[in-house]
Design a protein around this motif. Structure first.
Motif, mmCIF file in Angstrom:
data_model
loop_
_atom_site.group_PDB
_atom_site.id
_atom_site.type_symbol
_atom_site.label_atom_id
_atom_site.label_comp_id
_atom_site.label_asym_id
_atom_site.label_seq_id
_atom_site.Cartn_x
_atom_site.Cartn_y
_atom_site.Cartn_z
ATOM 1 N N VAL A 144 0.865 -1.182 0.000
ATOM 2 C CA VAL A 144 0.000 0.000 0.000
ATOM 3 C C VAL A 144 0.897 1.226 0.000
ATOM 4 C CG1 VAL A 144 -1.804 1.274 1.218
ATOM 5 C CG2 VAL A 144 -1.774 -1.225 1.292
ATOM 6 N N SER A 145 0.623 2.175 -0.896
ATOM 7 C CA SER A 145 1.521 3.330 -0.995
ATOM 8 C C SER A 145 0.730 4.619 -1.171
ATOM 9 C CB SER A 145 2.492 3.157 -2.169
ATOM 10 O OG SER A 145 1.796 3.102 -3.391
ATOM 11 N N VAL A 157 -3.849 13.514 -2.501
ATOM 12 C CA VAL A 157 -2.781 12.528 -2.625
ATOM 13 C C VAL A 157 -3.291 11.351 -3.456
ATOM 14 C CG1 VAL A 157 -1.640 13.131 -0.455
ATOM 15 C CG2 VAL A 157 -3.429 11.377 -0.479
ATOM 16 N N THR A 158 -2.363 10.620 -4.036
ATOM 17 C CA THR A 158 -2.702 9.419 -4.810
ATOM 18 C C THR A 158 -2.355 8.199 -3.981
ATOM 19 O OG1 THR A 158 -2.273 10.535 -6.911
ATOM 20 C CG2 THR A 158 -2.282 8.134 -6.922
ATOM 21 N N LEU A 159 -3.352 7.345 -3.745
ATOM 22 C CA LEU A 159 -3.158 6.133 -2.960
ATOM 23 C C LEU A 159 -3.264 4.922 -3.873
ATOM 24 C CD1 LEU A 159 -5.538 7.069 0.012
ATOM 25 C CD2 LEU A 159 -3.060 7.415 -0.113
ATOM 26 N N SER A 160 -2.505 3.875 -3.573
ATOM 27 C CA SER A 160 -2.570 2.646 -4.365
ATOM 28 C C SER A 160 -2.395 1.452 -3.447
ATOM 29 C CB SER A 160 -1.514 2.636 -5.471
ATOM 30 O OG SER A 160 -0.215 2.611 -4.906
ATOM 31 N N ALA A 161 -2.940 0.320 -3.888
ATOM 32 C CA ALA A 161 -2.813 -0.920 -3.129
ATOM 33 C C ALA A 161 -2.755 -2.084 -4.108
ATOM 34 C CB ALA A 161 -3.993 -1.094 -2.174
ATOM 35 N N LEU A 162 -1.921 -3.064 -3.822
ATOM 36 C CA LEU A 162 -1.789 -4.256 -4.640
ATOM 37 C C LEU A 162 -2.633 -5.370 -4.023
ATOM 38 C CD1 LEU A 162 -0.305 -5.576 -7.076
ATOM 39 C CD2 LEU A 162 1.418 -6.353 -5.419
ATOM 40 N N VAL A 163 -3.599 -5.880 -4.784
ATOM 41 C CA VAL A 163 -4.487 -6.935 -4.301
ATOM 42 C C VAL A 163 -4.256 -8.194 -5.120
ATOM 43 C CG1 VAL A 163 -6.875 -7.627 -3.859
ATOM 44 C CG2 VAL A 163 -6.195 -5.220 -3.624
ATOM 45 N N SER A 198 -13.024 -2.263 -7.747
ATOM 46 C CA SER A 198 -12.238 -2.878 -8.811
ATOM 47 C C SER A 198 -12.979 -2.744 -10.134
ATOM 48 C CB SER A 198 -11.975 -4.351 -8.502
ATOM 49 O OG SER A 198 -13.194 -5.086 -8.523
ATOM 50 N N ALA A 199 -12.221 -2.829 -11.211
ATOM 51 C CA ALA A 199 -12.831 -2.688 -12.543
ATOM 52 C C ALA A 199 -13.662 -3.906 -12.919
ATOM 53 C CB ALA A 199 -11.738 -2.463 -13.587
ATOM 54 N N GLY A 200 -13.462 -5.024 -12.234
ATOM 55 C CA GLY A 200 -14.215 -6.242 -12.553
ATOM 56 C C GLY A 200 -13.714 -7.397 -11.721
ATOM 57 N N ALA A 201 -13.916 -8.601 -12.228
ATOM 58 C CA ALA A 201 -13.497 -9.793 -11.512
ATOM 59 C C ALA A 201 -11.981 -9.912 -11.509
ATOM 60 C CB ALA A 201 -14.117 -11.029 -12.156
ATOM 61 N N LEU A 202 -11.475 -10.707 -10.562
ATOM 62 C CA LEU A 202 -10.030 -10.945 -10.459
ATOM 63 C C LEU A 202 -9.812 -12.446 -10.523
ATOM 64 C CD1 LEU A 202 -7.228 -9.684 -10.080
ATOM 65 C CD2 LEU A 202 -7.542 -9.904 -7.603
ATOM 66 N N ALA A 203 -9.147 -12.904 -11.574
ATOM 67 C CA ALA A 203 -8.932 -14.340 -11.785
ATOM 68 C C ALA A 203 -8.041 -14.920 -10.697
ATOM 69 C CB ALA A 203 -8.315 -14.563 -13.171
ATOM 70 N N ALA A 204 -8.147 -16.218 -10.514
ATOM 71 C CA ALA A 204 -7.304 -16.900 -9.531
ATOM 72 C C ALA A 204 -5.836 -16.686 -9.849
ATOM 73 C CB ALA A 204 -7.632 -18.395 -9.525
ATOM 74 N N GLY A 205 -5.076 -16.276 -8.827
ATOM 75 C CA GLY A 205 -3.649 -16.051 -8.984
ATOM 76 C C GLY A 205 -3.264 -14.703 -9.570
ATOM 77 N N ASP A 206 -4.242 -13.916 -10.005
ATOM 78 C CA ASP A 206 -3.940 -12.627 -10.617
ATOM 79 C C ASP A 206 -3.818 -11.527 -9.565
ATOM 80 O OD1 ASP A 206 -3.878 -13.747 -13.055
ATOM 81 O OD2 ASP A 206 -5.582 -12.653 -13.889
ATOM 82 N N GLN A 207 -3.177 -10.417 -9.980
ATOM 83 C CA GLN A 207 -3.019 -9.245 -9.118
ATOM 84 C C GLN A 207 -3.573 -8.022 -9.822
ATOM 85 O OE1 GLN A 207 1.273 -9.171 -8.496
ATOM 86 N NE2 GLN A 207 1.052 -10.196 -6.518
ATOM 87 N N VAL A 208 -3.998 -7.059 -9.040
ATOM 88 C CA VAL A 208 -4.449 -5.793 -9.590
ATOM 89 C C VAL A 208 -4.034 -4.671 -8.626
ATOM 90 C CG1 VAL A 208 -6.732 -5.863 -8.480
ATOM 91 C CG2 VAL A 208 -6.413 -4.547 -10.601
ATOM 92 N N GLU A 209 -3.666 -3.522 -9.187
ATOM 93 C CA GLU A 209 -3.258 -2.393 -8.337
ATOM 94 C C GLU A 209 -4.195 -1.222 -8.588
ATOM 95 O OE1 GLU A 209 0.769 0.117 -7.167
ATOM 96 O OE2 GLU A 209 0.746 -1.181 -8.915
#
Length: 209
Positions: A144-145, A157-163, A198-209
């Motif tokens: 998280v940054s 400020v711009t916040l981001s997180a890796l899921v 989130s923009a949509g679904a997140l596949a198994a094993g995938d990451q999105v920031e």
């Protein structure tokens, strides 16, 4: 009594009779929350047309489908159905939060809004069991940054997180909320800054920031 009685507030009897058949679940192994497809036919056995009508789709623990079973979704047929006519319908609905084996079935006019010639033929079911399981989804928060760690009140400020989805099934769309906390233990009781989806679904094993 020779005087005429006028009755208000009751549905007008129809010389019509809706009857469903060929109710089939498109998939017999489904996940909670996933979109599932269903098909069924509706026939008007009477000579007169039927106006708009509803069809309830249900999961049942036994082959007898009733309105007391779990409603999957309601299909509204706005076009109605002509006398002595038949139509094939396909509907997609989200699978409710159930687990185990269930029968799929449909009920035409489940609220009894129409008075038909025969009210005993409004149900059809699929004899094959549908197995519903909970999806294996594990959303894990990574880095998280923030674009700035020394800020003034009201500053942008711009916040981001890796899921990451560490599970074996795709996740549906999800939300991420950002908080300010006086300690390293972040909880929903802390100060909420903002939220995003989130923009949509997140596949198994995938990451999105």
């Amino acid at each position: 009594d020779k005087d005429k009685v006028t009755i208000f507030g009751n549905p007008m009897p129809l010389d019509a009779d809706l009857s469903p058949s060929n109710a089939l679940a498109g998939e017999h192994q489904v996940l909670q929350g996933a979109e599932a497809s269903f098909s069924f036919d509706v026939e008007n056995l009477g000579p007169n047309a039927v106006p708009a009508y509803n069809v309830g789709l249900y999961y049942s623990v036994d082959p007898e489908i009733t309105t007391d079973d779990t409603l999957i979704c309601m299909h509204a047929d706005a076009d109605g159905l002509a006398g002595m006519a038949q139509e094939a319908l396909q509907v997609s609905c989200a699978v409710p939060k159930l687990a185990g084996d269930y029968y799929f079935g449909v009920i035409v006019d489940p609220g009894d809004a129409l008075i038909e010639l025969d009210e005993s033929n409004n149900v059809a079911g699929d004899p094959t069991l549908v197995t519903i399981t909970a999806p294996d989804i594990d959303l894990q928060m990574g880095v998280v940054s923030s674009s700035d760690f020394t800020v003034d009140a009201g500053q942008q400020v711009t916040l981001s997180a890796l899921v990451t989805n560490a599970g074996s099934d795709p996740s549906p769309a999800f939300g991420v909320s950002y908080y300010l906390s006086s300690d390293a233990n972040i909880t929903v009781a802390d100060k909420l800054i903002c939220s995003t989806d989130s923009a949509g679904a997140l596949a198994a094993g995938d990451q999105v920031e």
